[in-house]
Design an enzyme around this catalytic site. Structure first.
Site, PDB file in Angstrom:
ATOM      1  N   SER A  49      17.739 138.746  94.316  1.00  0.00           N
ATOM      2  CA  SER A  49      17.607 138.425  95.570  1.00  0.00           C
ATOM      3  C   SER A  49      17.403 139.721  96.376  1.00  0.00           C
ATOM      4  CB  SER A  49      18.777 137.769  96.308  1.00  0.00           C
ATOM      5  OG  SER A  49      20.136 138.494  96.195  1.00  0.00           O
ATOM      6  N   CYS A  79      19.673 130.021  92.001  1.00  0.00           N
ATOM      7  CA  CYS A  79      20.270 131.103  91.879  1.00  0.00           C
ATOM      8  C   CYS A  79      19.697 132.261  93.175  1.00  0.00           C
ATOM      9  CB  CYS A  79      20.127 131.798  90.552  1.00  0.00           C
ATOM     10  SG  CYS A  79      21.563 133.020  90.190  1.00  0.00           S
ATOM     11  N   ARG A 106      27.265 135.878  97.294  1.00  0.00           N
ATOM     12  CA  ARG A 106      26.334 136.299  96.055  1.00  0.00           C
ATOM     13  C   ARG A 106      27.256 136.879  95.234  1.00  0.00           C
ATOM     14  NH1 ARG A 106      24.098 141.634  96.420  1.00  0.00           N
ATOM     15  NH2 ARG A 106      22.352 141.603  94.670  1.00  0.00           N
ATOM     16  N   ILE A 135      24.127 132.697  85.716  1.00  0.00           N
ATOM     17  CA  ILE A 135      24.098 134.204  85.487  1.00  0.00           C
ATOM     18  C   ILE A 135      24.220 134.887  86.849  1.00  0.00           C
ATOM     19  CG2 ILE A 135      22.474 135.533  84.560  1.00  0.00           C
ATOM     20  CD1 ILE A 135      20.868 133.324  83.160  1.00  0.00           C
ATOM     21  N   ARG A 136      25.237 135.587  86.852  1.00  0.00           N
ATOM     22  CA  ARG A 136      25.691 136.296  88.065  1.00  0.00           C
ATOM     23  C   ARG A 136      25.371 135.413  89.179  1.00  0.00           C
ATOM     24  NH1 ARG A 136      23.798 141.559  89.173  1.00  0.00           N
ATOM     25  NH2 ARG A 136      25.885 142.091  89.792  1.00  0.00           N
ATOM     26  N   HIS A 172      20.664 127.858  86.573  1.00  0.00           N
ATOM     27  CA  HIS A 172      19.255 128.010  86.049  1.00  0.00           C
ATOM     28  C   HIS A 172      18.815 126.851  85.641  1.00  0.00           C
ATOM     29  CE1 HIS A 172      18.636 132.034  87.267  1.00  0.00           C
ATOM     30  NE2 HIS A 172      19.877 132.298  87.084  1.00  0.00           N
ATOM     31  N   GLU A 174      15.792 125.791  84.747  1.00  0.00           N
ATOM     32  CA  GLU A 174      14.712 126.162  84.102  1.00  0.00           C
ATOM     33  C   GLU A 174      15.011 126.761  82.714  1.00  0.00           C
ATOM     34  OE1 GLU A 174      16.116 127.958  86.183  1.00  0.00           O
ATOM     35  OE2 GLU A 174      15.756 130.258  85.960  1.00  0.00           O
TER      36      GLU A 174
HETATM   37  N1  GLN Z   1      23.179 138.252  91.228  1.00  0.00           N
HETATM   38  C1  GLN Z   1      21.579 137.840  91.730  1.00  0.00           C
HETATM   39  C2  GLN Z   1      21.311 138.120  93.040  1.00  0.00           C
HETATM   40  O1  GLN Z   1      22.386 138.359  93.743  1.00  0.00           O
HETATM   41  C3  GLN Z   1      21.284 136.346  91.326  1.00  0.00           C
HETATM   42  C4  GLN Z   1      21.232 136.041  89.847  1.00  0.00           C
HETATM   43  C5  GLN Z   1      20.325 135.197  89.393  1.00  0.00           C
HETATM   44  O2  GLN Z   1      19.344 134.922  89.947  1.00  0.00           O
HETATM   45  N2  GLN Z   1      20.576 134.844  88.157  1.00  0.00           N
HETATM   46  O3  GLN Z   1      20.392 138.185  93.361  1.00  0.00           O
END
Ligand code: GLN
Length: 205
Positions: A49, A79, A106, A135-136, A172, A174
């Site tokens: 981001s 995300c 976040r 994912i994170r 996600h 996608e």
């Molecule tokens: N951790 C990422 C962020 O803060 C987001 C991760 C993602 O888009 N898979 O932007």
């Protein structure tokens, strides 16, 4: 079929374009303000981001995008895309677009569980659960009255939401072959799904 842009500054835009095309949509990458013109909808993909936010500024996309969103442009943020749509982000020293009345945290799941998968109940997509890849990921901390929560993790954290023509997922869609979230977004793009004033969905028949 309306044109759908996918913000292609950084992150997983290729997979979103492929998912939308598989559904028959006319989807293409967007990098410049002029490419936002005439779109029926926009996807902001996952990625980083901070990077996407910086590039949006550098490419002079922020004002035009905010103007179009205020005019009702449907946007689907996944995300990092959800982080950028939020009105407030915990853990980001940067101004998000602030288009959606959601507050998010976040990297909410911490390092040890950076990434995981979960089968989510998503009533607006029908009965079968949606296999969600995180994912994170962020989670949603708070939502405004006009926001409908579409999915919640077993621990109670909301991870997908809709506010009028804006849709956001912490995960996600996608990255799987299940195209129901993209299809749901395209239904909004096509103007066939509206929210009533109480935030419940009805089909526009
Ligand atoms: N951790 C990422 C962020 O803060 C987001 C991760 C993602 O888009 N898979 O932007």
């Amino acid at each position: 079929m309306k044109k759908v842009g996918v913000l292609a500054l950084q992150g997983g835009f290729v997979e979103h374009i492929a998912a939308l095309r598989r559904l028959g949509a006319e989807a293409f990458p967007v990098r410049l303000p002029a490419e936002l013109e005439g779109l029926g909808g926009l996807v902001i993909p996952g990625g980083e981001s901070i990077t996407i936010g910086k590039l949006m500024k550098e490419y002079h996309l922020v004002d035009e995008l905010n103007r179009l969103i205020a005019d009702g442009l449907p946007v689907f943020g996944t995300c990092a895309g959800m982080i950028l749509l939020a009105e407030r982000v915990f853990g980001l020293d940067q101004q998000p677009l602030g288009a959606m009345h959601v507050q998010v945290r976040r990297n909410a799941f911490g390092r040890q569980v950076d990434s995981f998968e979960s089968d989510l109940e998503v009533p607006v997509l029908g009965q079968s659960p949606f296999h969600a890849v995180f994912i994170r990921a962020p989670w949603i901390v708070r939502v405004g009255k006009s926001v409908e929560i579409l999915a919640t993790l077993p621990d109670g954290h909301p991870v997908a939401a809709r506010e009028e023509s804006l849709v956001a997922t912490a995960f996600h869609p996608e990255l799987t072959t299940d195209l129901r979230f993209h299809d749901y977004f395209l239904t909004i793009v096509d103007g066939e799904l509206e929210a009533n004033p109480h935030g419940r969905l009805r089909t526009n028949e």
